[in-house]
Write an enzyme that holds these catalytic residues in place. Structure first.
Site, PDB file in Angstrom:
ATOM      1  N   ASP A  13      38.052  47.515  37.726  1.00 27.92           N
ATOM      2  CA  ASP A  13      37.678  48.945  37.577  1.00 27.92           C
ATOM      3  C   ASP A  13      38.652  49.945  38.211  1.00 27.92           C
ATOM      4  OD1 ASP A  13      35.501  47.714  36.425  1.00 27.92           O
ATOM      5  OD2 ASP A  13      33.990  48.639  37.691  1.00 27.92           O
ATOM      6  N   LYS A 111      32.302  46.380  30.669  1.00 33.10           N
ATOM      7  CA  LYS A 111      30.962  46.051  31.160  1.00 33.10           C
ATOM      8  C   LYS A 111      30.163  47.327  31.373  1.00 33.10           C
ATOM      9  CE  LYS A 111      32.798  45.955  35.802  1.00 33.10           C
ATOM     10  NZ  LYS A 111      32.066  47.151  36.258  1.00 33.10           N
ATOM     11  N   CYS A 156      31.460  46.679  42.447  1.00 32.89           N
ATOM     12  CA  CYS A 156      31.947  45.809  41.370  1.00 32.89           C
ATOM     13  C   CYS A 156      32.835  44.667  41.857  1.00 32.89           C
ATOM     14  CB  CYS A 156      32.621  46.650  40.301  1.00 32.89           C
ATOM     15  SG  CYS A 156      31.398  47.679  39.441  1.00 32.89           S
TER      16      CYS A 156
HETATM   17  C1  VGL Z   1      31.161  50.822  40.246  1.00 28.86           C
HETATM   18  C2  VGL Z   1      29.373  52.125  40.850  1.00 28.86           C
HETATM   19  C3  VGL Z   1      29.041  52.319  39.527  1.00 28.86           C
HETATM   20  C4  VGL Z   1      32.325  50.010  40.687  1.00 28.86           C
HETATM   21  C5  VGL Z   1      30.842  50.998  38.916  1.00 28.86           C
HETATM   22  O1  VGL Z   1      33.296  49.875  39.904  1.00 28.86           O
HETATM   23  O2  VGL Z   1      32.299  49.499  41.828  1.00 28.86           O
HETATM   24  N1  VGL Z   1      30.417  51.379  41.201  1.00 28.86           N
HETATM   25  N2  VGL Z   1      29.784  51.761  38.566  1.00 28.86           N
END
Ligand code: VGL
Ligand code: ZN
Length: 212
Positions: A13, A111, A156
């Site tokens: 991410d 995802k 994540c």
């Molecule tokens: C994430 C919060 C919401 C992450 C993704 O990538 O850690 N955190 N969506």
């Protein structure tokens, strides 16, 4: 460690919305780009994940009247921390961080696409049953160890590392190529808790220098 053919670097991410100035900024999130680019060359296998939500996703506070970002509510799938709208499919915020080298990644796992279900993990959605297919894809490539970096350490990255172990892979986190959100309302801060939970699950920690 010298990564071999059974090692995969999982870049979690590293997206515009998680950088300072983005919709869900991770403090110092931009600082992971340089170390991640530096270590990619050591790996034969690189995969990227991309948080990729439909508009109005269940994890967005705006979906729940009277709720604010960073509060936690209970859904059928369990506890859900609420977030600002982020990483909406096809928007600039969902794109990879400018400067991130994406050229060596054979796999990109998206995802969080299910409107009513979140997925912090690259392997398993928040119902803890729906699989993304990543474990199978890695097994087919002969991967036995997953080395994780990216954002965010306490969400994540942690869930992906825990589920990598659960799926039978070894897992290591590159501690100077990750950054955390550290939601203060979650039991004593989510970041320290995340490191403790990963340690308890047998997930190791390495540094960028260990890969040089
Ligand atoms: C994430 C919060 C919401 C992450 C993704 O990538 O850690 N955190 N969506
Ligand atoms: Zn998300």
């Amino acid at each position: 460690m010298i990564p071999g053919p059974a090692d995969l670097l999982l870049v979690v991410d590293v997206q515009v919305d998680f950088l300072p100035g983005g919709a869900l900024p991770v403090p110092d999130g931009d600082a992971v780009v340089r170390p991640i680019n530096a270590i990619q060359g050591a790996f034969r296998h690189v995969a990227l994940t991309q948080d990729w939500h439909p508009p109005g996703h269940v994890s967005f506070a705006t979906r729940h009247s009277g709720r604010a970002p960073y509060e936690t509510i209970t859904l059928t799938a369990g506890e859900q921390t609420l977030w600002p709208d982020h990483c909406v499919q096809g928007t600039p915020g969902a794109g990879f961080a400018p400067g991130l080298d994406t050229s060596r990644a054979a796999l990109v796992v998206r995802k969080g696409l299910t409107p009513d279900l979140d997925s912090y993990s690259a392997f398993l959605e928040a119902d803890r049953t729906t699989r993304t297919g990543l474990a199978g894809a890695l097994a087919e490539r002969g991967i036995r160890r997953v080395v994780l970096c990216g954002l965010a350490t306490d969400f994540c990255v942690m869930w992906s590392a825990l589920d990598a172990r659960e799926a039978g892979f070894e897992a290591l986190v590159v501690e100077d190529a990750v950054a955390g959100i550290d939601v203060p309302s979650l039991a004593g801060g989510s970041l320290l808790a995340a490191w403790a939970r990963m340690e308890a699950a047998g997930i190791g920690r390495i540094t960028v220098a260990d890969l040089a």
